[in-house]
Design a protein around this motif. Structure first.
Motif, short mmCIF file in Angstrom:
data_model
loop_
_atom_site.label_atom_id
_atom_site.label_comp_id
_atom_site.label_asym_id
_atom_site.label_seq_id
_atom_site.Cartn_x
_atom_site.Cartn_y
_atom_site.Cartn_z
N MET A 1 0.85 -1.20 0.00
CA MET A 1 0.00 0.00 0.00
C MET A 1 0.88 1.25 0.00
O MET A 1 1.85 1.33 0.75
N ARG A 2 0.55 2.20 -0.87
CA ARG A 2 1.30 3.45 -0.94
C ARG A 2 0.48 4.55 -0.25
O ARG A 2 -0.69 4.75 -0.56
N ASP B 1 -2.47 5.02 -2.71
CA ASP B 1 -3.71 4.28 -2.45
C ASP B 1 -4.57 5.01 -1.43
O ASP B 1 -5.79 4.81 -1.36
N ILE C 1 -9.60 8.63 -4.33
CA ILE C 1 -8.58 8.19 -3.36
C ILE C 1 -9.11 8.42 -1.95
O ILE C 1 -9.52 9.53 -1.63
N ARG D 1 0.68 8.22 -7.40
CA ARG D 1 -0.53 7.40 -7.36
C ARG D 1 -0.73 6.68 -6.02
O ARG D 1 -0.74 5.44 -5.96
N ASP E 1 -13.25 -0.20 0.81
CA ASP E 1 -12.16 -0.80 0.04
C ASP E 1 -10.85 -0.69 0.83
O ASP E 1 -10.08 -1.63 0.91
N LEU E 2 -10.66 0.50 1.39
CA LEU E 2 -9.43 0.77 2.12
C LEU E 2 -9.28 -0.20 3.28
O LEU E 2 -8.22 -0.80 3.49
N ASP F 1 5.85 3.44 0.97
CA ASP F 1 5.26 2.16 0.59
C ASP F 1 5.32 1.24 1.79
O ASP F 1 6.35 1.16 2.46
N THR G 1 -3.43 -6.43 3.87
CA THR G 1 -2.02 -6.11 4.11
C THR G 1 -1.57 -6.70 5.44
O THR G 1 -0.51 -7.32 5.54
N ARG H 1 -8.41 -3.53 2.04
CA ARG H 1 -7.01 -3.58 1.61
C ARG H 1 -6.07 -3.62 2.80
O ARG H 1 -5.08 -4.34 2.82
#
Lengths: 199, 199
Positions: free
Chosen positions: A1-2, A63, A98, A61, A169-170, A19, A177, A173
């Motif tokens: 994830m960035r 996340d 975002i 870009r 979504d976050l 990152d 992670t 994700r």
């Protein structure tokens, strides 16, 4: 994830990208402080910041964007500028879909150093250690933006905004992670790093 | 000269476009109030406002944007949202090189009605009269954005921002507009309109 951390301000706006890596570590991608001249009018300064911020979103870009949550303080002129910059960056990120998360200064300090009252020196030292940098990040006031990004990596799931779609979504994700990284082992390493930094 | 007036707010953001006409009159081009749901997170609401505002800039191509100047009030939560929206719209306009001017609520009231303490009803009546509308502008809270645009047409030259480049152009354009329109005759007509509205 960035993660892109934003320390909002009209005179100095800190931007830091990291990152996430396995075992709850993180890697520095980019960091800078965008400055706008105090002699320019507020609209021109906000226009310059809009350009800079959109360029960072294009190039890196992220996340998720992690922004310092602004609170009312005594100095109204300062808080107005900070609120205007935070509104601008939040709007520019959100229009791209975002997710935006907000963290208070004390949340960031607690996440990075274990103490909500850590001073600037402690914060810079921990950010340097966490990102395994050879020297403290430059410019000197850039560490706050990186701290916001790191803070989100650690407490994002609980402090995320209420954004219905993107945040779901976050969260998914972030959960993925964590699962991949093995939270327990990572937590141990983190605790060790914290202990080490306090020596 | 085309002016976009912005009455900034998270829940309701008024947008009103007018064209200046000879003899200090003005014509309505477009007016609306953009609403964002209170249940959405602030970033998502700001993202929606960014999209709406950029669409208006694309469609109407204003020569100048006139935004309400936000001051500290008792309700911190309200002022934060207003500051965030004003920062967002100022940044989006300025990045296109569009001059941004700010006017306080009392400046707007004084310019439109002759009294800095005019109430909403008086303001709506004068805006309706100045733009020669058959009925008050709708939605009901859209009059403020039009009043900001009209205010700028009248006091723009003295109240413009300190923007070095764009503002100089703006001032030159405004001076040219005034010269072409014949200020004295226009001022007479304006005074007559004001007298008429107070009857």
């Amino acid at each position: 994830m960035r993660i892109l951390g934003v320390d909002p301000g009209l005179t100095r706006c800190g931007l830091g990208v990291i990152d996430s890596r396995p075992a709850r570590t993180a890697e520095l991608v980019a960091v800078d402080v965008v400055r706008t001249p105090a002699g320019d009018s507020v609209d021109v300064r906000l226009g310059a910041l809009a350009e800079a911020f959109d360029t960072w979103l294009d190039e890196h870009r992220p996340d998720v964007v992690s922004i310092e949550r602004v609170f009312a303080r005594n100095d109204v002129s300062t808080i107005m500028g900070t609120a205007q910059v935070s509104g601008l960056t939040m709007g520019l990120a959100a229009r791209r879909g975002i997710p935006v998360a907000m963290h208070t200064p004390s949340e960031v300090k607690a996440a990075i150093t274990g103490s909500g009252r850590a001073d600037k020196k402690q914060m810079t030292r921990m950010v340097t250690r966490i990102l395994r940098l050879d020297a403290p990040p430059t410019p000197a006031d850039a560490a706050d933006a990186l701290a916001l990004a790191i803070c989100h990596l650690w407490r994002g799931a609980t402090a995320a905004t209420s954004t219905p779609g993107p945040t779901k979504d976050l969260l998914a994700r972030q959960a993925a992670t964590r699962q991949g990284a093995g939270l327990t082992r990572a937590q141990e390493q983190w605790a060790a790093a914290l202990r080490s930094s306090r020596r």
